[in-house]
Every structure is written in C-alpha cells, then in structure tokens.
Design a protein around this motif. Structure first.
Motif, PDB file in Angstrom:
ATOM      1  N   ASP A 240     -32.833 -48.808 108.497  1.00 36.40           N
ATOM      2  CA  ASP A 240     -32.146 -49.190 109.656  1.00 36.40           C
ATOM      3  C   ASP A 240     -30.878 -49.938 109.448  1.00 36.40           C
ATOM      4  O   ASP A 240     -29.716 -49.635 110.187  1.00 36.40           O
TER       5      ASP A 240
ATOM      6  N   GLN B  94     -28.567 -47.016 108.990  1.00 34.29           N
ATOM      7  CA  GLN B  94     -28.057 -46.594 110.205  1.00 34.29           C
ATOM      8  C   GLN B  94     -27.063 -47.321 110.854  1.00 34.29           C
ATOM      9  O   GLN B  94     -26.068 -46.667 111.529  1.00 34.29           O
TER      10      GLN B  94
ATOM     11  N   GLU C   3     -23.765 -46.847 108.873  1.00 30.75           N
ATOM     12  CA  GLU C   3     -22.991 -45.564 109.515  1.00 30.75           C
ATOM     13  C   GLU C   3     -22.298 -45.591 110.653  1.00 30.75           C
ATOM     14  O   GLU C   3     -21.150 -45.202 110.974  1.00 30.75           O
ATOM     15  N   ARG C   4     -22.870 -46.267 111.798  1.00 34.26           N
ATOM     16  CA  ARG C   4     -22.425 -46.527 113.199  1.00 34.26           C
ATOM     17  C   ARG C   4     -21.354 -47.190 113.206  1.00 34.26           C
ATOM     18  O   ARG C   4     -20.145 -46.928 113.627  1.00 34.26           O
TER      19      ARG C   4
END
Length: 242
Positions: free
Chosen positions: A148, A151, A154-155
């Motif tokens: 998580d 992610q 990355e965002r």
C-alpha cells in the motif's frame, strides 16, 4: 553504418561498448529522415525531443523502413514510436516498450525527463516515472516498503509534473502526507544501492538486440505498406534537405 539517437538515458561512451555505431544526440523532427538519407543499415531511436522541439515524425520512420533500413526503438521516445509503429515493422525492445504495447502504461510522461544540455552530456535532471515504478516495485519485493505504501508513492510521483520527479522530492512529499516514517527511512537508506534505472536497462537491451540481429546480416528491411508521398511530406522533405 548504423545510427543511434541517444541522450539522457545512456551516455554515448557506454553505448559504444555495446554496439559499433555512430551515436547522435536526441532526435527531433526530421533527424531520422536526415540519417536515413545516408543509407545506413539500421537506425536506433532511444532519446528524442518532444516539448521545446517538434518530436520525431512517424512518417519519417515509415519512410526509412520503406527505404530498406531497419529501425529499432526502446527505453524512451524510441519505445513510444516503436509501439505506435510495431504493426508496420519497427522493432521495439525492452520492458518499457512491452508495458506500453500491452496497455500497462499509456501516458507519454512516463518516460519524460528534464536534462542538461549537450555540453554537459545530457545529464538527467529528473527521474523518469518508469524508473520510479520499477524502483518502488523492487523495494516492495525486497520488503523495504509495503504494497500500500508503494501504491501511495506511485500516485504521488505520478501527480508531480515530470521535471519535478525525483526521490528527494517524493520522499519529502510522502512524509508531509503521513506515509509512515520508518518505511520512508528504510527506503531512503535502500535507494542508493537498490534503485532501478529501467530506461538504461532497456537502452542496453535494444543495443544488444541490434548487435545480435544485425550481425546475422538480415539484408534490407522489407515492408508491406506503400508510403504515400503527399504534398505535406514533400514539403517537409524540402525543408530538411541539407
């Protein structure tokens, strides 16, 4: 003779260790056409301009192949053009090419970087999004960060304008947005040895593929399309005559 366009992705002196070729700066519109007029056996496209100079035109690559020239692409602008022209015979190489080909990536900014001028060796001044993705995936596999967290990072990186992408900026933003500091500190300590330069790996793979395939003397490139010499194409060619 072989021409390869390269810049911030891979220093030319490293590229020469993989392939006996003439290494040219990043390609702008018309540069592939001009190189093809020299009748090389092959042209490799790694880096190309896209913002302050017009980008490589698809039709100049199609024309080069119709003239019997093998054209390869990978890593950066080369990967983008290779995906778009793969149905016509352009040879794409590398993980970035494959990711775009299969729809895992879609945006051109995934490969975009800011870089220093030619006199400074086109040194990259920002980090490509594809490199950040590969690095964060490697960090997750190494249990440096959780899935998580990967992610979320990355965002955040994707939300940055491409010239601002880099690990110091990303880590600072992550800390500000509440990503757990122990994970960020582990990542910070791991990055010097663990970071992945996917674009560089792809560029090396493309050069090695060119060396292996061209050593076998494949003969002139054969295409199945007919290139329409439109008025716009003829005018563009006249503008780029030496």
């Amino acid at each position: 003779m072989i021409y390869v366009f390269v810049g911030p992705t891979l220093p030319a002196e490293q590229a020469r260790q993989e392939l006996d070729a003439v290494f040219l700066p990043p390609a702008a519109q018309g540069d592939v056409y001009r190189a093809a007029r020299e009748h090389p056996e092959a042209i490799g496209l790694i880096d190309g301009y896209f913002e302050r100079l017009p980008a490589v035109w698809h039709k100049e690559i199609l024309w080069a192949m119709s003239e019997g020239i093998h054209v390869y692409g990978g890593a950066s602008m080369g990967a983008l053009r290779a995906v778009e022209l793969a149905p016509f015979g352009m040879r794409g190489v590398g993980a970035t090419f494959e990711a775009f080909l299969h729809g895992d990536l879609e945006d051109d900014d995934e490969v975009a970087v800011m870089h220093a001028p030619e006199e400074e060796g086109f040194r990259p001044l920002s980090e490509a999004m594809v490199n950040i993705r590969a690095t964060l995936a490697a960090a997750e596999r190494a249990r440096v960060i959780r899935g998580d967290t990967r992610q979320a990072l990355e965002r955040m990186a994707k939300g940055l304008y491409y010239p601002e992408r880099g690990y110091p900026h990303l880590l600072a933003q992550a800390a500000h947005q509440g990503v757990p500091s122990p994970e960020l500190e582990r990542l910070r300590a791991w990055l010097p040895q663990g970071r992945v330069n996917q674009k560089r790996e792809d560029a090396l793979a493309m050069l090695r593929t060119m060396s292996a395939e061209l050593t076998r003397r494949p003969g002139p490139k054969k295409v199945s399309y007919w290139l329409s010499r439109t008025d716009a194409w003829e005018a563009a060619c006249r503008l780029r005559e030496p």
